[in-house]
Design a protein around this motif. Structure first.
Motif, PDB file in Angstrom:
ATOM      1  N   ASN A 250       0.830  -1.206   0.000  1.00 35.09           N
ATOM      2  CA  ASN A 250       0.000   0.000   0.000  1.00 35.09           C
ATOM      3  C   ASN A 250       0.866   1.258   0.000  1.00 35.09           C
ATOM      4  O   ASN A 250       0.534   2.257  -0.627  1.00 35.09           O
ATOM      5  CB  ASN A 250      -0.929   0.001   1.209  1.00 35.09           C
ATOM      6  CG  ASN A 250      -1.982  -1.091   1.141  1.00 35.09           C
ATOM      7  OD1 ASN A 250      -2.295  -1.586   0.055  1.00 35.09           O
ATOM      8  ND2 ASN A 250      -2.521  -1.483   2.282  1.00 35.09           N
ATOM      9  N   GLY A 251       2.004   1.191   0.726  1.00 32.96           N
ATOM     10  CA  GLY A 251       2.912   2.334   0.743  1.00 32.96           C
ATOM     11  C   GLY A 251       3.523   2.606  -0.615  1.00 32.96           C
ATOM     12  O   GLY A 251       3.795   3.765  -0.961  1.00 32.96           O
ATOM     13  N   TRP A 252       3.776   1.553  -1.383  1.00 36.32           N
ATOM     14  CA  TRP A 252       4.305   1.739  -2.745  1.00 36.32           C
ATOM     15  C   TRP A 252       3.342   2.581  -3.572  1.00 36.32           C
ATOM     16  O   TRP A 252       3.762   3.472  -4.311  1.00 36.32           O
ATOM     17  CB  TRP A 252       4.532   0.383  -3.393  1.00 36.32           C
ATOM     18  CG  TRP A 252       5.190   0.442  -4.738  1.00 36.32           C
ATOM     19  CD1 TRP A 252       6.523   0.388  -5.008  1.00 36.32           C
ATOM     20  CD2 TRP A 252       4.533   0.576  -6.006  1.00 36.32           C
ATOM     21  NE1 TRP A 252       6.744   0.486  -6.361  1.00 36.32           N
ATOM     22  CE2 TRP A 252       5.550   0.601  -6.997  1.00 36.32           C
ATOM     23  CE3 TRP A 252       3.208   0.686  -6.405  1.00 36.32           C
ATOM     24  CZ2 TRP A 252       5.261   0.723  -8.353  1.00 36.32           C
ATOM     25  CZ3 TRP A 252       2.919   0.819  -7.757  1.00 36.32           C
ATOM     26  CH2 TRP A 252       3.929   0.835  -8.713  1.00 36.32           C
ATOM     27  N   TYR A 253       2.065   2.303  -3.463  1.00 37.31           N
ATOM     28  CA  TYR A 253       1.069   3.095  -4.189  1.00 37.31           C
ATOM     29  C   TYR A 253       1.018   4.523  -3.650  1.00 37.31           C
ATOM     30  O   TYR A 253       0.942   5.489  -4.410  1.00 37.31           O
ATOM     31  CB  TYR A 253      -0.305   2.441  -4.081  1.00 37.31           C
ATOM     32  CG  TYR A 253      -0.477   1.212  -4.951  1.00 37.31           C
ATOM     33  CD1 TYR A 253      -0.805   1.327  -6.296  1.00 37.31           C
ATOM     34  CD2 TYR A 253      -0.322  -0.061  -4.435  1.00 37.31           C
ATOM     35  CE1 TYR A 253      -0.974   0.209  -7.098  1.00 37.31           C
ATOM     36  CE2 TYR A 253      -0.475  -1.189  -5.223  1.00 37.31           C
ATOM     37  CZ  TYR A 253      -0.803  -1.050  -6.556  1.00 37.31           C
ATOM     38  OH  TYR A 253      -0.948  -2.159  -7.349  1.00 37.31           O
ATOM     39  N   MET A 254       1.046   4.651  -2.320  1.00 39.46           N
ATOM     40  CA  MET A 254       0.930   5.978  -1.724  1.00 39.46           C
ATOM     41  C   MET A 254       2.105   6.872  -2.101  1.00 39.46           C
ATOM     42  O   MET A 254       1.935   8.055  -2.392  1.00 39.46           O
ATOM     43  CB  MET A 254       0.826   5.853  -0.199  1.00 39.46           C
ATOM     44  CG  MET A 254      -0.455   5.184   0.274  1.00 39.46           C
ATOM     45  SD  MET A 254      -0.453   4.870   2.055  1.00 39.46           S
ATOM     46  CE  MET A 254      -0.371   6.535   2.686  1.00 39.46           C
ATOM     47  N   GLU A 255       3.323   6.305  -2.090  1.00 38.99           N
ATOM     48  CA  GLU A 255       4.501   7.104  -2.424  1.00 38.99           C
ATOM     49  C   GLU A 255       4.431   7.650  -3.846  1.00 38.99           C
ATOM     50  O   GLU A 255       4.982   8.712  -4.132  1.00 38.99           O
ATOM     51  CB  GLU A 255       5.763   6.254  -2.263  1.00 38.99           C
ATOM     52  CG  GLU A 255       6.101   5.929  -0.813  1.00 38.99           C
ATOM     53  CD  GLU A 255       7.249   4.951  -0.714  1.00 38.99           C
ATOM     54  OE1 GLU A 255       7.788   4.563  -1.785  1.00 38.99           O
ATOM     55  OE2 GLU A 255       7.611   4.570   0.416  1.00 38.99           O
ATOM     56  N   ARG A 256       3.785   6.939  -4.727  1.00 39.26           N
ATOM     57  CA  ARG A 256       3.676   7.356  -6.120  1.00 39.26           C
ATOM     58  C   ARG A 256       2.367   8.065  -6.416  1.00 39.26           C
ATOM     59  O   ARG A 256       2.072   8.373  -7.571  1.00 39.26           O
ATOM     60  CB  ARG A 256       3.854   6.136  -7.033  1.00 39.26           C
ATOM     61  CG  ARG A 256       5.281   5.623  -7.024  1.00 39.26           C
ATOM     62  CD  ARG A 256       5.379   4.154  -7.352  1.00 39.26           C
ATOM     63  NE  ARG A 256       6.775   3.717  -7.292  1.00 39.26           N
ATOM     64  CZ  ARG A 256       7.412   3.425  -6.171  1.00 39.26           C
ATOM     65  NH1 ARG A 256       6.767   3.521  -5.011  1.00 39.26           N
ATOM     66  NH2 ARG A 256       8.671   3.053  -6.179  1.00 39.26           N
ATOM     67  N   TYR A 349      -5.144   5.873 -11.598  1.00 45.72           N
ATOM     68  CA  TYR A 349      -5.060   7.319 -11.394  1.00 45.72           C
ATOM     69  C   TYR A 349      -3.912   7.654 -10.452  1.00 45.72           C
ATOM     70  O   TYR A 349      -3.792   7.101  -9.370  1.00 45.72           O
ATOM     71  CB  TYR A 349      -6.372   7.852 -10.835  1.00 45.72           C
ATOM     72  CG  TYR A 349      -6.304   9.321 -10.513  1.00 45.72           C
ATOM     73  CD1 TYR A 349      -5.924  10.238 -11.485  1.00 45.72           C
ATOM     74  CD2 TYR A 349      -6.573   9.791  -9.237  1.00 45.72           C
ATOM     75  CE1 TYR A 349      -5.834  11.584 -11.193  1.00 45.72           C
ATOM     76  CE2 TYR A 349      -6.493  11.131  -8.939  1.00 45.72           C
ATOM     77  CZ  TYR A 349      -6.120  12.023  -9.926  1.00 45.72           C
ATOM     78  OH  TYR A 349      -6.022  13.358  -9.639  1.00 45.72           O
ATOM     79  N   SER A 350      -3.070   8.577 -10.883  1.00 43.13           N
ATOM     80  CA  SER A 350      -1.935   9.043 -10.095  1.00 43.13           C
ATOM     81  C   SER A 350      -2.175  10.488  -9.692  1.00 43.13           C
ATOM     82  O   SER A 350      -2.363  11.354 -10.547  1.00 43.13           O
ATOM     83  CB  SER A 350      -0.635   8.930 -10.898  1.00 43.13           C
ATOM     84  OG  SER A 350       0.402   9.657 -10.273  1.00 43.13           O
ATOM     85  N   MET A 351      -2.155  10.753  -8.379  1.00 43.97           N
ATOM     86  CA  MET A 351      -2.350  12.126  -7.911  1.00 43.97           C
ATOM     87  C   MET A 351      -1.148  13.003  -8.245  1.00 43.97           C
ATOM     88  O   MET A 351      -1.296  14.201  -8.480  1.00 43.97           O
ATOM     89  CB  MET A 351      -2.616  12.113  -6.405  1.00 43.97           C
ATOM     90  CG  MET A 351      -3.964  11.510  -6.046  1.00 43.97           C
ATOM     91  SD  MET A 351      -4.294  11.559  -4.269  1.00 43.97           S
ATOM     92  CE  MET A 351      -3.122  10.354  -3.683  1.00 43.97           C
ATOM     93  N   LEU A 352       0.052  12.417  -8.270  1.00 43.65           N
ATOM     94  CA  LEU A 352       1.222  13.198  -8.661  1.00 43.65           C
ATOM     95  C   LEU A 352       1.136  13.590 -10.130  1.00 43.65           C
ATOM     96  O   LEU A 352       1.485  14.706 -10.527  1.00 43.65           O
ATOM     97  CB  LEU A 352       2.494  12.393  -8.393  1.00 43.65           C
ATOM     98  CG  LEU A 352       2.753  12.010  -6.936  1.00 43.65           C
ATOM     99  CD1 LEU A 352       4.051  11.219  -6.805  1.00 43.65           C
ATOM    100  CD2 LEU A 352       2.797  13.251  -6.061  1.00 43.65           C
ATOM    101  N   GLN A 353       0.676  12.658 -10.945  1.00 42.23           N
ATOM    102  CA  GLN A 353       0.480  12.976 -12.352  1.00 42.23           C
ATOM    103  C   GLN A 353      -0.623  14.006 -12.506  1.00 42.23           C
ATOM    104  O   GLN A 353      -0.554  14.891 -13.371  1.00 42.23           O
ATOM    105  CB  GLN A 353       0.131  11.694 -13.118  1.00 42.23           C
ATOM    106  CG  GLN A 353       0.041  11.870 -14.624  1.00 42.23           C
ATOM    107  CD  GLN A 353      -0.124  10.539 -15.323  1.00 42.23           C
ATOM    108  OE1 GLN A 353       0.469   9.542 -14.935  1.00 42.23           O
ATOM    109  NE2 GLN A 353      -0.926  10.514 -16.358  1.00 42.23           N
ATOM    110  N   GLY A 354      -1.638  13.923 -11.660  1.00 44.23           N
ATOM    111  CA  GLY A 354      -2.694  14.926 -11.687  1.00 44.23           C
ATOM    112  C   GLY A 354      -2.180  16.308 -11.340  1.00 44.23           C
ATOM    113  O   GLY A 354      -2.612  17.308 -11.916  1.00 44.23           O
TER     114      GLY A 354
END
Length: 728
Positions: A250-256, A349-354
């Motif tokens: 889950n942290g892998w997803y959160m970090e990205r 969906y990536s929030m960083l990409q957003g």
């Protein structure tokens, strides 16, 4: 204390999900936190906590049974649940003598509650003497693995031989054994012996880990999952360690900044663990225009497709053929991965990409504010994105002023005024129209630019600029210092088209075709072909030169700041479509490198160029002045076919927006001055090379950096330089 001769223990299961990890939150989207919470809630199964259930169950025991406690842990998937998570369970039950089977007690009725309001509390506090404490398997036999028995005994805190225990203390130790992570069930059993009551914790260890099945992880690297589970091969599954692995995934997803989470875990027969990963696919993206004053939805001028094409986040995803690792098995000798090709049609969906998408839309220059709000798309596990945009006024008139570097004498030397009309969103497609007029003491420029930042139908972000310009600029850079104090200007009529596009990160390229009609004029505007020293002003010998230029330019920019690295390479080729059109090649390059040493910044720059062929003398490289070698007038060092200019600056903060600078410059024409038609540099006794040094201050202002510098040159001359903006 009386013995409990008529009490024994058994267990039944109650499934409770583990607490989910907190969802990621990022501050750069309005309302993202609430939307993300709703999205995660839609992907996961939630229930009451384990401790709340146990305490609730403890209150159900009635009658005269003082000692009871059992707990069990199970990792199963409900048959009809699509959103189950890692499940653990614990329960309490009591069997009275004479019963042949375990009976799960129901909660007390209202009447019973009224009759015995304090029964549970009283039984919890009653103590029973325990003479011996053992750990056995569910059949009452010794555990095959002594290390597991040691782990269970080490988890006990209250239960010790020759101690008096309450129900709550036994219950808490059952929890501690389960919480050690190695056991799926734990049932305390009281056995009456000659020496007293023997308390036996009958446990069932978890299976040994022998393989993994991971489903739904489209973007999660299989190597990351393999590395996370590799150390546990051949060992008893530890639920606490498994929870850490799930948290790391889950942290892998959160970090990205990705919307992804482990939604289900199941231990299958044979020691196989099945992971179900839920990744939020982008279902749809919509644009919502908001009023600048009220913030209410309104009709926008910009076409939605013009905004959507700027986004790297897309609904769904173009088909991508991928070898996806859906399962792998571990044996004692090697790791065998099972791959299967699949077409991935999802976009997580990536929030960083957003965030980058928000910045991209803002750089279009037509939006005042942009935000993205993710919302769950029903129960599909997907997410809908709503982009709120506030448009800026699309066009208007402006006026301003500046300084021309080509004029070095006169009461209003170099001052120019400007008037312009611009429209930044023509046809709602982010196309730019700019019409401007600049007028000074001598020079003037009328310019019309029409730019399409992204040509429709192009997938490389290619822009197109169409330009028409009529200018009259001072000729003093090459043909200055007229003894009769007469002024000389160069008139140019230019028209062309240019195409630009990104080549790679931080690199961009420009190619274009430009026609130019240029010639010299006196102070009354009449065409002339020679200056005061009889040096020709044109290469053709006529009043004007015509040329068709094929242009190519490549630009590298670091961070975009003035002190960052930059490199520009420019080539212009004259095309003799008609015999009288000029045929030449001009190459120009400029490089800059900034280095910060504490609060001090060192900036080094180097420029150079060369011209081959028949070119207009006024197009020679001029050296000297505010943006070249300081300490000299504009163009006073040299004018030649070739040139090289180097500069070094040390800047340091002084007070607020004011910073100080120390500099030195050097420039040379590399001996090419006499090769320019008419040798205008030799006629004016330009040295051909020179250097300057000095100091100054710079102030940040709404107009840009204001520069005031005082310089000395190698001929012992001193000169002030004033400029707006950074040096070229």
């Amino acid at each position: 204390m009386p013995r409990n001769d008529d009490v024994r223990f058994t267990s039944s299961s109650l499934k409770i999900p583990l607490s989910p990890p907190p969802p990621p939150t990022l501050p750069f989207f309005s309302q993202t936190k609430n939307s993300l919470s709703r999205l995660i809630d839609s992907l996961r199964f939630r229930s009451d906590s384990l401790s709340r259930t146990l305490h609730s169950a403890a209150g159900h025991f009635l009658g005269n049974s003082p000692l009871l406690c059992s707990a069990s842990l199970s990792l199963t998937q409900p048959a009809k649940s699509a959103h189950s998570t890692l499940l653990c369970s614990a329960s309490l039950s009591l069997v009275q003598p004479g019963n042949d089977s375990a009976t799960q007690l129901e909660p007390p009725t209202q009447q019973q509650k009224g009759q015995q309001p304090h029964a549970a509390g009283r039984y919890d506090e009653e103590r029973v003497l325990i003479s011996e404490v053992l750990v056995r398997n569910k059949d009452g036999e010794e555990l095959e693995r002594k290390d597991l028995e040691i782990e269970a005994l080490a988890a006990l805190k209250a239960c010790r031989a020759n101690s008096a225990l309450t129900v709550r203390e036994v219950q808490e130790d059952v929890h501690r054994i389960i919480n050690s992570g190695y056991f799926s069930t734990c049932m305390p059993v009281a056995i009456d012996t000659r020496d007293g009551i023997r308390l036996v914790f009958q446990v069932e260890p978890n299976q040994e880990f022998h393989g993994l099945v991971c489903e739904g992880a489209n973007v999660l690297p299989s190597k990351f999952v393999e590395d996370a589970f590799r150390d546990g091969y051949g060992k008893v599954v530890n639920i606490r360690r498994l929870d850490e692995v799930i948290s790391s995934i889950n942290g892998w997803y959160m970090e990205r900044g990705l919307f992804g989470v482990v939604s289900d875990v199941e231990i299958l027969s044979g020691g196989m663990i099945r992971l179900q990963v839920s990744e939020a696919e982008v279902n749809n993206i919509s644009i919502r225009f908001l009023d600048r004053k009220t913030g209410e939805p309104t009709k926008g001028k910009t076409k939605p497709e013009t905004i959507l094409r700027q986004l790297t986040t897309k609904k769904g995803q173009n088909s991508v053929l991928s070898l996806k690792c859906t399962s792998f098995w571990l044996d004692t000798f090697k790791l065998i991965r099972v791959f299967r090709p699949e077409i991935i049609l999802v976009k997580v969906y990536s929030m960083l990409q957003g965030k980058r998408d928000v910045e991209t839309v803002l750089t279009m220059g037509i939006m005042e504010d942009v935000s993205i709000i993710p919302q769950p798309a029903g129960d599909s596990g997907k997410v809908d994105l709503i982009m709120n945009v506030v448009e800026r006024p699309s066009g208007g008139f402006s006026a301003g002023g500046g300084i021309s570097s080509g004029i070095t004498s006169g009461p209003l030397s170099g001052l120019i005024g400007s008037f312009a009309y611009s429209h930044r969103n023509v046809f709602g497609r982010n196309q730019k129209l700019n019409i401007s007029l600049e007028r000074g003491q001598i020079d003037s420029i009328f310019r019309v630019n029409y730019t399409d930042p992204w040509i429709e139908g192009d997938d490389k972000r290619t822009s197109r600029t169409i330009m028409v310009q009529n200018s009259r600029t001072p000729g003093t850079l090459v043909h200055g210092n007229q003894p009769d104090n007469s002024s000389l200007t160069i008139g140019r009529v230019t028209a062309g088209i240019e195409f630009s596009r990104p080549i790679r990160p931080k690199w961009s390229g420009t190619a274009g075709l430009i026609f130019q009609h240029a010639g010299g004029r006196d102070e009354k505007g009449n065409p002339i072909i020679k200056d005061f020293y009889s040096s020709p002003l044109t290469a053709s010998g006529k009043t004007h030169d015509d040329m068709l230029l094929a242009k190519f330019e490549s630009v590298y920019t670091g961070s975009g700041d003035h002190g960052s690295s930059m490199c520009v390479f420019n080539v212009e080729q004259g095309l003799p479509v008609l015999p009288e059109w000029l045929f030449f090649n001009r190459v120009n390059a400029h490089a800059r490198k900034g280095v910060e040493i504490g609060p001090v910044r060192l900036l080094l720059s180097l420029s150079g160029g060369h011209v081959v062929g028949n070119f207009s003398p006024h197009e020679a490289f001029a050296i000297g002045g505010t943006n070249s070698v300081r300490g000299y007038e504009e163009g006073a060092v040299a004018s030649g076919r070739s040139y090289a200019v180097g500069s070094g600056e040390i800047s340091f903060p002084m007070l607020g927006p004011v910073e100080g600078v120390i500099f030195t410059d050097y420039g040379t024409d590399l001996g090419s001055g006499p090769t320019v038609p008419g040798d205008p540099a030799g006629a004016r006794l330009k040295p051909g090379s020179g250097y300057g040094y000095g100091f100054g201050i710079r102030v940040d202002s709404p107009l840009g950096p204001l520069r005031l510098e005082y310089a000395f040159n190698d001929r012992q001359a001193k000169r002030f330089h004033f400029g707006v903006g950074h040096r070229n």
